[in-house]
Write a protein that holds these residues in place. Structure first.
Motif, PDB file in Angstrom:
ATOM      1  N   ASP A  76       0.815  -1.213   0.000  1.00  0.00           N
ATOM      2  CA  ASP A  76       0.000   0.000   0.000  1.00  0.00           C
ATOM      3  C   ASP A  76       0.851   1.268   0.000  1.00  0.00           C
ATOM      4  O   ASP A  76       1.628   1.512   0.924  1.00  0.00           O
ATOM      5  CB  ASP A  76      -0.924   0.003   1.215  1.00  0.00           C
ATOM      6  CG  ASP A  76      -1.913  -1.155   1.168  1.00  0.00           C
ATOM      7  OD1 ASP A  76      -2.483  -1.405   0.095  1.00  0.00           O
ATOM      8  OD2 ASP A  76      -2.111  -1.805   2.209  1.00  0.00           O
ATOM      9  N   SER A  78      -2.887   2.848  -3.032  1.00  0.00           N
ATOM     10  CA  SER A  78      -4.117   2.245  -2.523  1.00  0.00           C
ATOM     11  C   SER A  78      -4.601   2.838  -1.211  1.00  0.00           C
ATOM     12  O   SER A  78      -5.773   2.676  -0.857  1.00  0.00           O
ATOM     13  CB  SER A  78      -3.905   0.738  -2.339  1.00  0.00           C
ATOM     14  OG  SER A  78      -2.762   0.504  -1.546  1.00  0.00           O
ATOM     15  N   GLU A  79      -3.734   3.507  -0.471  1.00  0.00           N
ATOM     16  CA  GLU A  79      -4.102   3.946   0.869  1.00  0.00           C
ATOM     17  C   GLU A  79      -5.304   4.898   0.861  1.00  0.00           C
ATOM     18  O   GLU A  79      -6.232   4.750   1.650  1.00  0.00           O
ATOM     19  CB  GLU A  79      -2.911   4.643   1.555  1.00  0.00           C
ATOM     20  CG  GLU A  79      -1.778   3.717   1.926  1.00  0.00           C
ATOM     21  CD  GLU A  79      -2.041   2.909   3.190  1.00  0.00           C
ATOM     22  OE1 GLU A  79      -3.218   2.718   3.565  1.00  0.00           O
ATOM     23  OE2 GLU A  79      -1.056   2.449   3.788  1.00  0.00           O
ATOM     24  N   SER A 103       2.883  -7.409   3.522  1.00  0.00           N
ATOM     25  CA  SER A 103       1.909  -6.366   3.813  1.00  0.00           C
ATOM     26  C   SER A 103       1.151  -6.634   5.104  1.00  0.00           C
ATOM     27  O   SER A 103       1.015  -7.779   5.537  1.00  0.00           O
ATOM     28  CB  SER A 103       0.906  -6.270   2.650  1.00  0.00           C
ATOM     29  OG  SER A 103      -0.122  -5.349   2.918  1.00  0.00           O
ATOM     30  N   SER A 162      -2.017  -5.664   5.079  1.00  0.00           N
ATOM     31  CA  SER A 162      -3.376  -5.786   4.559  1.00  0.00           C
ATOM     32  C   SER A 162      -3.763  -7.237   4.291  1.00  0.00           C
ATOM     33  O   SER A 162      -2.903  -8.098   4.102  1.00  0.00           O
ATOM     34  CB  SER A 162      -3.514  -4.985   3.260  1.00  0.00           C
ATOM     35  OG  SER A 162      -3.296  -3.613   3.494  1.00  0.00           O
ATOM     36  N   SER A 207      -4.954  -5.556  -5.410  1.00  0.00           N
ATOM     37  CA  SER A 207      -4.187  -4.348  -5.719  1.00  0.00           C
ATOM     38  C   SER A 207      -3.149  -4.598  -6.799  1.00  0.00           C
ATOM     39  O   SER A 207      -3.092  -3.881  -7.805  1.00  0.00           O
ATOM     40  CB  SER A 207      -3.494  -3.826  -4.451  1.00  0.00           C
ATOM     41  OG  SER A 207      -4.418  -3.390  -3.493  1.00  0.00           O
TER      42      SER A 207
END
Length: 252
Positions: free
Chosen positions: A12, A18-19, A121, A123, A131
């Motif tokens: 990210d 993407s954030e 990550s 996430s 992503s």
């Protein structure tokens, strides 16, 4: 000492922009949760980024519960985590773009065959995969070389816990001394540094020179070895780490 043979990448705002998209969706759900618990505070995506950048939704909700004194049951939290993941993925699949210059560096590294590399990550795995697929970077990473603190570990966690980096090192069969990672956030850099991994601080996704300079200082004060202002500087940053006295030497 061994050469650097492995490169890890945060996702990210390091590989994929993407954030901002993720925190838009995240703020909507966080505000719904706060309202349900009678808490008269509302967040924008920008405010969440400022307070929680680098954390996943589970880590964010733990922090919000502590801050505002409410409690979510485990099943309730897990349901919210899944709901947030679905909302974020929908936004990413519609709008995500690569960080400027990141895909070109990945292509060159991929073609060189000098390094192994992986995504590491906080996430959720589905989000990370969505992503990198959206921006065409999935071709550079084997499916089993994408690691998620929220998904890949026996007990889900979030950076700055070093667990996901230690897991990734074990999975790829490398030592920290053989490895470099690229991180953009305080929590991400701390995770890598606590795992003993040489860390490049990437600040190119932050808006404005003043913010970039502030983050560069924050990340180097934590222990990041070098600052990368733009992906075009990657080779120079990697060489600086490899040439430093305490770092492994490479044949570059």
């Amino acid at each position: 000492m061994p050469q650097i043979t492995e490169i890890f990448f945060d996702c990210d705002n390091t590989l994929v922009l993407s954030e901002e998209l993720a925190f838009e969706a995240c703020a909507d759900l966080a505000n719904e949760i706060l309202e349900l618990h009678g808490i008269d505070v509302r967040y924008t995506g920008d405010q969440l980024i400022k307070d929680f950048v680098g954390q996943n939704f589970r880590g964010m909700m733990v922090s919000l519960q502590a801050k505002f004194g409410f409690e979510l049951e485990k099943k309730e939290l897990e349901a919210y985590v899944k709901k947030e993941e679905d909302r974020v993925i929908a936004k990413l699949e519609a709008k995500a773009e690569p960080c400027v210059g990141a895909s070109e560096v990945l292509q060159r590294l991929y073609d060189s065959k000098k390094y192994g590399f992986a995504v590491v990550s906080s996430s959720a795995l589905r989000r990370v995969q969505a992503s990198i697929k959206k921006v065409g970077q999935d071709k550079y990473f084997d499916a089993d070389k994408v690691y998620s603190a929220a998904t890949s570990l026996p007990t889900p966690t979030s950076k700055p816990d070093p667990a996901i980096y230690l897991h990734a090192l074990k999975e790829v069969g490398k030592t920290a001394a053989e490895t470099v990672t690229v991180e953009d956030s305080k929590s991400g850099a701390l995770s890598a540094i606590r795992a003993g991994i040489h860390t490049i601080a990437y600040v190119g996704s932050y808006n404005g020179k003043e913010t970039q300079e502030k983050m560069a200082k924050v990340l180097t004060d934590l222990g990041a070895k070098v600052v990368m202002w733009d992906w075009s500087e990657f080779d120079k940053c990697l060489k600086e780490i490899e040439d430093s006295p305490e770092a492994p030497q490479s044949s570059l």
